[in-house]
Design an enzyme around this catalytic site. Structure first.
Site, PDB file in Angstrom:
ATOM      1  N   HIS A   1       0.824  -1.380   0.215  1.00 12.35           N
ATOM      2  CA  HIS A   1       0.285  -0.379  -0.179  1.00 12.35           C
ATOM      3  C   HIS A   1       0.745   1.798  -0.009  1.00 12.35           C
ATOM      4  O   HIS A   1       2.289   1.338   0.247  1.00 12.35           O
ATOM      5  CB  HIS A   1      -1.114  -0.445   1.837  1.00 12.35           C
ATOM      6  CG  HIS A   1      -1.950  -1.247   1.510  1.00 12.35           C
ATOM      7  ND1 HIS A   1      -2.340  -1.467   2.619  1.00 12.35           N
ATOM      8  CD2 HIS A   1      -2.338  -2.455   0.613  1.00 12.35           C
ATOM      9  CE1 HIS A   1      -2.855  -3.044   2.384  1.00 12.35           C
ATOM     10  NE2 HIS A   1      -2.785  -2.873   0.776  1.00 12.35           N
TER      11      HIS A   1
ATOM     12  N   LYS B   1       6.053   6.744   7.093  1.00 10.53           N
ATOM     13  CA  LYS B   1       5.733   6.118   8.188  1.00 10.53           C
ATOM     14  C   LYS B   1       6.521   5.413   9.287  1.00 10.53           C
ATOM     15  O   LYS B   1       8.244   5.544   8.865  1.00 10.53           O
ATOM     16  CB  LYS B   1       5.230   4.236   7.260  1.00 10.53           C
ATOM     17  CG  LYS B   1       4.300   4.740   7.102  1.00 10.53           C
ATOM     18  CD  LYS B   1       3.848   3.326   6.081  1.00 10.53           C
ATOM     19  CE  LYS B   1       1.955   3.983   5.084  1.00 10.53           C
ATOM     20  NZ  LYS B   1       1.755   2.640   4.561  1.00 10.53           N
TER      21      LYS B   1
ATOM     22  N   TYR C   1       2.272   2.109  13.934  1.00 11.81           N
ATOM     23  CA  TYR C   1       3.073   2.889  13.130  1.00 11.81           C
ATOM     24  C   TYR C   1       2.151   3.810  13.115  1.00 11.81           C
ATOM     25  O   TYR C   1       1.185   4.393  12.899  1.00 11.81           O
ATOM     26  CB  TYR C   1       2.942   2.315  11.626  1.00 11.81           C
ATOM     27  CG  TYR C   1       1.484   2.167  10.945  1.00 11.81           C
ATOM     28  CD1 TYR C   1       0.592   2.926  10.075  1.00 11.81           C
ATOM     29  CD2 TYR C   1       0.899   0.569  10.495  1.00 11.81           C
ATOM     30  CE1 TYR C   1      -0.730   3.019   9.216  1.00 11.81           C
ATOM     31  CE2 TYR C   1      -0.462   0.935  10.675  1.00 11.81           C
ATOM     32  CZ  TYR C   1      -0.863   1.937   9.760  1.00 11.81           C
ATOM     33  OH  TYR C   1      -1.990   1.584   8.798  1.00 11.81           O
TER      34      TYR C   1
ATOM     35  N   ASP D   1      -6.191  -5.968  -1.541  1.00  9.66           N
ATOM     36  CA  ASP D   1      -5.591  -6.383  -2.119  1.00  9.66           C
ATOM     37  C   ASP D   1      -4.762  -7.624  -3.412  1.00  9.66           C
ATOM     38  O   ASP D   1      -4.291  -7.122  -4.573  1.00  9.66           O
ATOM     39  CB  ASP D   1      -4.753  -6.996  -0.258  1.00  9.66           C
ATOM     40  CG  ASP D   1      -4.483  -6.274   0.018  1.00  9.66           C
ATOM     41  OD1 ASP D   1      -4.558  -4.709   0.136  1.00  9.66           O
ATOM     42  OD2 ASP D   1      -4.038  -6.267   1.441  1.00  9.66           O
TER      43      ASP D   1
END
Length: 191
Positions: free
Chosen positions: A62, A72, A132, A168
């Protein structure tokens, strides 16, 4: 906190230091001053938690693009993952290259991934929790991704028959993604 540059420019593998005593330990998970010493200036705006029940769950690959591109900072609070990131910065010397790190609740590591990377992971044990931080608010209109098993990338996933979402499974190949988003880096993304 030990910051080690990764093989892809801008990625850092971070090992956390613990101060143990008879009760357990204390650990600093983020230190703005340390990050600034490495030229990493982030304004974290969201912190997310991802929980996966089954070993072999793949989430990704992603990314967000344009003005909504995200940096991130990823760690595992429970379990273990094989964390994968693909450099999709067209001006990068490692464009379309990938790397991976092992993140577990025991190895005390995190990974810092800058804007312009697709990201995904595979859980290595049941009941894995990933936490995260991101430096941009999620925008569905600016999300994208690349098929986890893209033949061009040849990522060495540790699981051949993963648990994966329908969404996905429908992500495009790297070639299709790059053609569809040819100008994604020209929509305000900065490195």
């Amino acid at each position: 906190m030990i910051m080690i540059p990764g093989s892809l420019p801008g990625v850092y593998e971070i090992t956390l230091s613990s101060n143990p005593d008879l009760r357990g330990y204390f650990q600093r998970l983020y230190d703005e001053q340390t990050f600034q010493e490495f030229g990493l200036h982030c304004n974290w705006v969201q912190e997310n938690r991802s929980f996966s029940r089954k070993k072999g769950t793949i989430r990704g690959l992603h990314m967000q693009f344009g003005v909504h591109a995200e940096t991130k900072l990823i760690r595992v609070s429970k379990g273990a993952i094989y964390d994968v990131f693909v450099d999709l910065r067209k001006d990068s010397p490692t464009f379309c290259m990938w790397d991976a790190v092992l993140l577990t609740e025991d190895n005390q590591r995190m990974v810092y991934i800058p804007k312009g990377f697709a990201h995904g992971f595979c859980t290595l044990v049941d009941d894995t929790e990933v936490v995260y931080k991101v430096d941009h608010v999620y925008s569905p209109a600016h999300e994208g991704g690349v098929y986890w098993k893209d033949e061009t990338l040849r990522i060495n996933w540790p699981i051949l028959k993963p648990v994966i979402s329908n969404k996905d499974q429908r992500l495009p190949s790297l070639e299709v993604f790059l053609n569809q988003h040819e100008d994604y880096q020209n929509r305000g993304r900065s490195t």
